[in-house]
Write an enzyme that holds these catalytic residues in place. Structure first.
Site, PDB file in Angstrom:
ATOM      1  N   LYS A   4       0.835  -1.215   0.000  1.00 23.62           N
ATOM      2  CA  LYS A   4       0.000   0.000   0.000  1.00 23.62           C
ATOM      3  C   LYS A   4       0.866   1.259   0.000  1.00 23.62           C
ATOM      4  CE  LYS A   4      -1.716   1.555   4.042  1.00 23.62           C
ATOM      5  NZ  LYS A   4      -1.371   2.948   4.325  1.00 23.62           N
ATOM      6  N   ASN A   5       1.874   1.274   0.857  1.00 22.28           N
ATOM      7  CA  ASN A   5       2.646   2.517   1.015  1.00 22.28           C
ATOM      8  C   ASN A   5       3.597   2.790  -0.153  1.00 22.28           C
ATOM      9  OD1 ASN A   5       1.268   3.047   3.311  1.00 22.28           O
ATOM     10  ND2 ASN A   5       2.935   2.552   4.727  1.00 22.28           N
ATOM     11  N   CYS A  26      -4.344   7.675  10.039  1.00 23.00           N
ATOM     12  CA  CYS A  26      -4.483   7.081  11.372  1.00 23.00           C
ATOM     13  C   CYS A  26      -3.928   8.030  12.419  1.00 23.00           C
ATOM     14  CB  CYS A  26      -3.724   5.754  11.427  1.00 23.00           C
ATOM     15  SG  CYS A  26      -4.505   4.453  10.476  1.00 23.00           S
ATOM     16  N   ARG A  64       1.515  14.210  13.651  1.00 23.96           N
ATOM     17  CA  ARG A  64       2.030  13.789  12.339  1.00 23.96           C
ATOM     18  C   ARG A  64       2.262  15.043  11.505  1.00 23.96           C
ATOM     19  NH1 ARG A  64      -0.756   8.283  10.259  1.00 23.96           N
ATOM     20  NH2 ARG A  64       1.170   8.204   9.059  1.00 23.96           N
ATOM     21  N   ASP A  99       5.198   0.167  11.869  1.00 19.19           N
ATOM     22  CA  ASP A  99       3.922  -0.403  11.417  1.00 19.19           C
ATOM     23  C   ASP A  99       3.771  -1.879  11.811  1.00 19.19           C
ATOM     24  OD1 ASP A  99       3.190   1.997  10.401  1.00 19.19           O
ATOM     25  OD2 ASP A  99       3.323   1.450   8.283  1.00 19.19           O
ATOM     26  N   ARG A 119      -8.561  -0.239   5.165  1.00 21.71           N
ATOM     27  CA  ARG A 119      -7.728   0.758   4.458  1.00 21.71           C
ATOM     28  C   ARG A 119      -6.477   0.119   3.878  1.00 21.71           C
ATOM     29  NH1 ARG A 119      -7.920   6.354   7.763  1.00 21.71           N
ATOM     30  NH2 ARG A 119      -6.858   7.068   5.938  1.00 21.71           N
TER      31      ARG A 119
HETATM   32  C1  UD1 Z   1       4.609   6.691   6.538  1.00 24.21           C
HETATM   33  C2  UD1 Z   1       3.638   5.561   6.389  1.00 24.21           C
HETATM   34  C3  UD1 Z   1       3.271   4.971   7.740  1.00 24.21           C
HETATM   35  C4  UD1 Z   1       4.514   4.605   8.534  1.00 24.21           C
HETATM   36  C5  UD1 Z   1       5.511   5.762   8.556  1.00 24.21           C
HETATM   37  C6  UD1 Z   1       6.844   5.383   9.202  1.00 24.21           C
HETATM   38  C7  UD1 Z   1       2.381   6.101   4.395  1.00 24.21           C
HETATM   39  C8  UD1 Z   1       1.103   6.575   3.810  1.00 24.21           C
HETATM   40  N1  UD1 Z   1       2.442   6.056   5.722  1.00 24.21           N
HETATM   41  O1  UD1 Z   1       3.917   7.695   7.278  1.00 24.21           O
HETATM   42  O2  UD1 Z   1       2.470   3.820   7.539  1.00 24.21           O
HETATM   43  O3  UD1 Z   1       4.144   4.305   9.854  1.00 24.21           O
HETATM   44  O4  UD1 Z   1       5.776   6.222   7.228  1.00 24.21           O
HETATM   45  O5  UD1 Z   1       7.398   4.282   8.549  1.00 24.21           O
HETATM   46  O6  UD1 Z   1       3.309   5.741   3.698  1.00 24.21           O
HETATM   47  N2  UD1 Z   1       7.447  14.038  10.886  1.00 24.21           N
HETATM   48  C9  UD1 Z   1       7.691  15.389  11.160  1.00 24.21           C
HETATM   49  N3  UD1 Z   1       7.679  16.249  10.116  1.00 24.21           N
HETATM   50  C10 UD1 Z   1       7.465  15.867   8.832  1.00 24.21           C
HETATM   51  C11 UD1 Z   1       7.261  14.503   8.561  1.00 24.21           C
HETATM   52  C12 UD1 Z   1       7.260  13.618   9.613  1.00 24.21           C
HETATM   53  O7  UD1 Z   1       7.862  15.766  12.306  1.00 24.21           O
HETATM   54  O8  UD1 Z   1       7.471  16.718   7.934  1.00 24.21           O
HETATM   55  C13 UD1 Z   1       7.429  13.065  12.004  1.00 24.21           C
HETATM   56  C14 UD1 Z   1       6.044  12.451  12.168  1.00 24.21           C
HETATM   57  O9  UD1 Z   1       5.250  13.250  13.028  1.00 24.21           O
HETATM   58  C15 UD1 Z   1       6.368  11.103  12.768  1.00 24.21           C
HETATM   59  C16 UD1 Z   1       7.717  10.743  12.133  1.00 24.21           C
HETATM   60  O10 UD1 Z   1       8.255  11.971  11.649  1.00 24.21           O
HETATM   61  O11 UD1 Z   1       6.539  11.205  14.155  1.00 24.21           O
HETATM   62  C17 UD1 Z   1       7.663   9.757  10.999  1.00 24.21           C
HETATM   63  O12 UD1 Z   1       6.873  10.271   9.974  1.00 24.21           O
HETATM   64  P1  UD1 Z   1       7.016   9.819   8.450  1.00 24.21           P
HETATM   65  O13 UD1 Z   1       8.190   8.920   8.259  1.00 24.21           O
HETATM   66  O14 UD1 Z   1       6.896  11.042   7.617  1.00 24.21           O
HETATM   67  O15 UD1 Z   1       5.738   8.937   8.282  1.00 24.21           O
HETATM   68  P2  UD1 Z   1       4.492   9.178   7.371  1.00 24.21           P
HETATM   69  O16 UD1 Z   1       4.935   9.593   6.000  1.00 24.21           O
HETATM   70  O17 UD1 Z   1       3.472   9.984   8.086  1.00 24.21           O
END
Ligand code: UD1
Length: 431
Positions: A22-23, A117, A122, A305, A398
């Protein structure tokens, strides 16, 4: 309202085929916006988030044909809108990939602030920082992120923290930018490499995906491609844990074992038998397992995850286990649900769970609070005594294709129920 009912106790035995990731599928779909030529994407998982994104791209004006359950042909030459804010897209996280693609191609994008989620904060500040460094102006208006630029120009971007979403999003935006973008401190997850491979197959010039530094030489134009999405490492890991939790024996097929190493190593460490083949992994849950320590980390560390599924596995393991969540700040909300099933879990400071293994879990009515926690509670129900009802299964839908069907094929007792009559019928059938 649909719910799952599960009767625990049966070891899951047999083979299961893993769907596309999915991701990886989500950004790969968004990447199709970057060309006017037709892109064919195969091995898409038939799950809600993917279908919502396909509909959202169609709403922008793209011509999309489904040529099979897992294949779409997308032609984005007729896109008429750069605004994605429908009711469904608002609720998903990966909508942010439309920002990178629309900005990259049309130099303007308007997308609802991403939902997804609830795992704690986030933020998307790193995405915005990257877009701004490439030359975009980014603002927020009425719940939408609005980004626009005269032109995008390659820059040196050093991320303050490692983010999967930001790494991919800047890759999408920078592919058609002028000059070279160098991204440092990037994420290395398998789906980052998959998106880079897909973009390169469209004529992009991206090097270093899978390492800490990615270099993107902007190209003027991308062309069509045919691309197949990699297998879902988290779906695979979930079935691997299902074997451990139910003391079963599952051959998890159509996987890339290298992507599963952190999970494989932990299952082996707690006492499972794990055999690796070219494109399959077999896990045998050998009776009572041992507790352990786990800390979620960016790839190649233990994936966040998989944290709920592994915590469920440890709930009935011998001794005390510690699970540290280091990626999200509120990913143990499901501990209360597991406690209702008789688990002994204490969450300290929001991101450390201390799990005292109990003899068995007991069925209960629980809530799937998010996608992975929901899947983990289903596993808990399959390993528990008696019946478990899992509410709010829309979260699970999802991201897991045919979850109850795949579990049933392995000998699990699970059904989707709508009302008390369905529940009675299931109990009668499985008594
Ligand atoms: C993606 C995945 C999710 C997985 C995660 C970590 C998708 C749709 N989702 O989520 O399933 O759990 O990677 O492997 O692919 N953060 C910041 N600023 C930013 C971006 C992130 O502070 O601009 C923080 C987030 O709050 C979180 C952490 O970094 O605490 C990890 O986030 P990130 O790796 O970006 O995960 P997602 O892209 O949200």
């Amino acid at each position: 309202m649909e719910r799952y009912i599960v009767k625990g106790g049966a070891p899951l035995v047999g083979e299961v085929g893993i769907s596309g990731a999915k991701n990886a599928a989500l950004p790969i779909l968004a990447a199709s916006i970057l060309t006017d030529e037709t892109v064919t994407i195969d091995n898409l998982p038939d799950v809600r988030d993917v279908n919502v994104l396909i509909d959202a791209i169609a709403e922008l004006g793209a011509n999309i044909t489904r040529t099979g359950r897992h294949t779409v042909k997308i032609n984005c030459s007729n896109i008429t809108s750069i605004c994605a804010d429908n009711e469904y897209i608002k609720r998903m996280r990966a909508s942010y990939y439309l920002l990178g693609s629309l900005l990259g191609k049309y130099k303007r994008a308007e997308v609802s602030i991403p939902g997804g989620c609830n795992l704690g904060t986030r933020a998307i500040d790193q995405h915005i920082k990257g877009f701004k460094l490439l030359g975009a102006k980014v603002g927020i208006d009425y719940g939408k992120i609005i980004a626009g630029a005269e032109e995008l120009v390659g820059r040196h971007i050093f991320f303050d923290m490692v983010s999967v979403g930001a790494t991919i999003n800047i890759m999408l935006a920078a592919t058609l930018a002028k000059g070279t973008t160098i991204m440092e401190n990037v994420a290395k997850e398998p789906h980052i490499v998959d998106v880079a491979n897909m973009l390169n197959s469209m004529g992009a010039n991206i090097k270093g995906a899978g390492t800490d530094v990615i270099r993107i030489k902007g190209v003027e134009k991308l062309h069509g491609t045919e691309y197949s999405v990699i297998p879902d490492q988290i779906e695979a890991g979930t079935f691997m844990c299902a074997a451990a939790v139910t003391k079963g024996d599952i051959l998890v097929k159509n996987v890339i074992p290298k992507h599963l190493e952190a999970i494989t190593a932990k299952l082996y460490e707690i006492g499972c038998s794990v055999e690796e083949y070219d494109d399959a992994v077999r896990v045998i849950g050998l009776g009572k397992l041992n507790g352990t320590q786990i800390k979620t980390l960016v790839y190649p560390g233990f994936p966040t995850d998989m944290q709920p599924q592994m915590t469920v596995t440890l709930a009935t393991a011998k001794g005390t286990s510690t699970v540290i969540e280091s990626i999200f700040d509120n990913r143990f909300k499901y501990a209360d649900e597991l406690t209702r099933m008789g688990a002994n879990i204490k969450v300290e400071g929001g991101n450390i769970a201390v799990v005292e293994g109990v003899e068995t879990l007991k069925g209960a009515e629980v809530n799937a609070l998010d996608l992975r926690a929901g899947a983990a509670l289903v596993l808990a129900g399959l390993g528990a005594d008696g019946y478990t009802i899992v509410d709010d299964i829309h979260y699970i839908q999802r991201g897991y294709e045919d979850f109850p069907q795949k579990l049933t094929k392995l000998g699990g007792n699970i059904a989707v129920v709508q009302n008390d009559r369905d529940i009675k019928k299931f109990k009668f059938k499985t008594a």
